[in-house]
Design an enzyme around this catalytic site. Structure first.
Site, short mmCIF file in Angstrom:
data_model
loop_
_atom_site.label_atom_id
_atom_site.label_comp_id
_atom_site.label_asym_id
_atom_site.label_seq_id
_atom_site.Cartn_x
_atom_site.Cartn_y
_atom_site.Cartn_z
N THR A 122 30.32 -8.95 -61.81
CA THR A 122 31.21 -7.78 -61.81
C THR A 122 32.50 -8.05 -62.58
OG1 THR A 122 32.60 -6.46 -60.33
CG2 THR A 122 31.99 -8.62 -59.54
N ASP A 123 33.11 -6.99 -63.08
CA ASP A 123 34.42 -7.13 -63.75
C ASP A 123 35.52 -7.52 -62.76
OD1 ASP A 123 34.60 -4.69 -62.40
OD2 ASP A 123 35.14 -3.51 -64.18
N GLU A 124 35.24 -7.36 -61.45
CA GLU A 124 36.29 -7.65 -60.46
C GLU A 124 36.68 -9.12 -60.42
OE1 GLU A 124 35.88 -5.92 -56.65
OE2 GLU A 124 35.03 -4.08 -57.43
N SER A 159 35.21 -10.15 -54.38
CA SER A 159 35.32 -10.56 -55.79
C SER A 159 35.50 -12.07 -55.92
CB SER A 159 36.42 -9.79 -56.50
OG SER A 159 37.63 -9.83 -55.81
N LYS A 162 32.03 -13.53 -55.69
CA LYS A 162 31.31 -13.28 -56.95
C LYS A 162 31.85 -14.22 -58.03
CE LYS A 162 28.55 -10.62 -57.93
NZ LYS A 162 27.06 -10.63 -57.85
N LEU A 214 40.76 10.01 -50.17
CA LEU A 214 41.33 9.28 -51.31
C LEU A 214 42.25 8.19 -50.79
CD1 LEU A 214 41.47 9.40 -54.44
CD2 LEU A 214 43.49 10.86 -54.18
#
Ligand code: NAD
Ligand code: TDX
Length: 342
Positions: A122-124, A159, A162, A214
């Site tokens: 992942t980009d995280e 993250s 990962k 949100l």
């Protein structure tokens, strides 16, 4: 490549990849290794031919099982993970077990039998980027994007585990000659995504008469890619990628969360302001953005599903038409969020 193992192939993105391979590559057989956690679902593999797709229910950290099945494979494509940031903030242990010990177990077996490995990440792992409005010049220009040279700087237990799994794979390439590639993709959306995640949570909220939620002010930016494009990218890297290399996958789909919630409401015929602000996520990453030029230029990949509005419309239709797929989990997911004021 005639026989591949897809770990986590009963989850959202892994099952999309299994369908992609079965539909586009008639000579390839797939063995799915999946523990069927709360996020895995046999129904995601429904309709696939039994002679080309087998599901083995098991844990990627079970060394004996992994050794037995990796021995006969040409490649392992590794999607299995605990994947949700909010869960990792409540109980990090399953993330350490699956993302770190699980990945270690798989690469040890691939090293032993010299089997090709592709690691889906992942980009995280790169942490976050500043919001454009906070940059000098107030958002003129695009701002920085992640590349494969960006230093690792993960924020959450998800993250960071990962990131740790990526580093294990890189070390096994360098020290043991593991034949591996890595990919780090941005936020996926599309059918079959678990309803704990942002987009399907809001769609199924509206379908259930609950207001969308949100986090904070909704300024956080995510770089959306349709899961079909993620699958074609992973196949491209598996078959054309250079051993030892990392490819970032993204389709230039940056949107802030408030804009996405308003678009979902509009597409579902609701007033654009019919949502609530809820507690923000601890350590909430501000902005992700991917520079995918290495994958595009060196391997010739291009995303096909780049119309976000059309992709969201299709995704909304899928959740509307497949209520039996998600309804059984809705109450529990929302009750867990409610405990956190979310
Ligand atoms: P998901 O949570 O929907 O699916 C994960 C799958 O892995 C499930 O089927 C689950 O049963 C299985 N699994 C979990 N632990 C296991 C274990 N110990 N042994 C065997 N199977 C196990 O996740 P997803 O969103 O489809 O993500 C798949 C992969 O893609 C992950 O590695 C994730 O980090 C990565 N990724 C996700 C995104 C995104 O936007 N969702 C973006 C980039 C990368
Ligand atoms: O109800 C919500 N309201 C809200 O505003 C939820 C569930 C989320 N959010 C925000 C948090 C994030 O800024 O929406 C954004 C997206 O949230 P998630 O769907 O939880 O995704 P994110 O945390 O960005 O991580 C996702 O992309 C990278 C995947 O879950 C990861 O597996 C992947 O690695």
């Amino acid at each position: 490549m005639q026989h591949i193992i897809v770990t986590g192939g009963a989850g959202f993105i892994g099952s999309n990849f299994v369908h992609y391979v079965i539909n586009h590559h008639p000579d390839v057989k797939v063995t799915v290794l999946d523990k069927l956690t709360y996020a895995g679902n046999r129904a995601n593999l429904a309709g696939l031919p039994e002679n080309r797709c087998e599901l083995i229910v098991g844990d990627i950290a079970d060394a004996e099982l992994v050794d037995k099945i990796v021995k006969d494979a040409d490649a392992v494509v590794h999607y299995a993970a605990e994947s949700h940031n909010d869960n990792s903030l409540k109980d990090p242990y399953p993330f350490v077990h699956t993302n770190l010990i699980g990945t270690y177990t798989l690469i040890e077996a691939c090293r032993k039998y010299d089997v090709r490995f592709h690691h889906v990440s992942t980009d995280e792992v790169y942490g976050d980027l500043p919001l454009r409005e906070d940059l000098p010049g107030h958002g003129e220009g695009e701002g920085e994007k992640f590349t494969d040279k960006t230093p690792y700087n993960p924020s959450s237990p998800y993250s960071s585990t990962k990131a740790g799994s990526d580093l294990l794979v890189k070390a096994w390439v360098r020290s043991f000659g593991l034949k591996a590639t890595l990919s780090n993709c941005s936020n996926n959306y599309g059918p079959y995504q678990h309803i704990e995640k942002f987009i399907p949570r809001q769609i199924t909220n509206i379908l259930s008469g609950i207001k969308p939620k949100l986090y904070g002010q909704g300024k956080n930016v995510r770089d959306w890619i349709h899961t079909e494009d993620h699958s074609s990218a992973v196949w491209t890297i598996l078959t054309k990628g250079k051993i030892g290399e990392t490819y970032l996958i993204g389709a230039d789909g940056e949107e802030d969360n408030k804009t996405v919630i308003e678009l979902i409401l509009e597409l579902m015929g609701q007033p654009k302001d019919a949502y609530e602000h809820v507690n923000d996520r601890a350590g909430h990453d501000l902005r992700y953005a991917i520079d995918a030029s290495k994958l595009r230029d060196e391997l010739g990949w291009t995303p096909q599903f780049t119309d976000f509005r059309a992709g969201l419309e299709d995704t909304i239709s899928w959740y509307r038409e497949n209520q039996e797929w998600w309804q059984g989990q809705k109450e529990e997911v929302e009750a867990n969020y409610a405990k956190n004021g979310q």
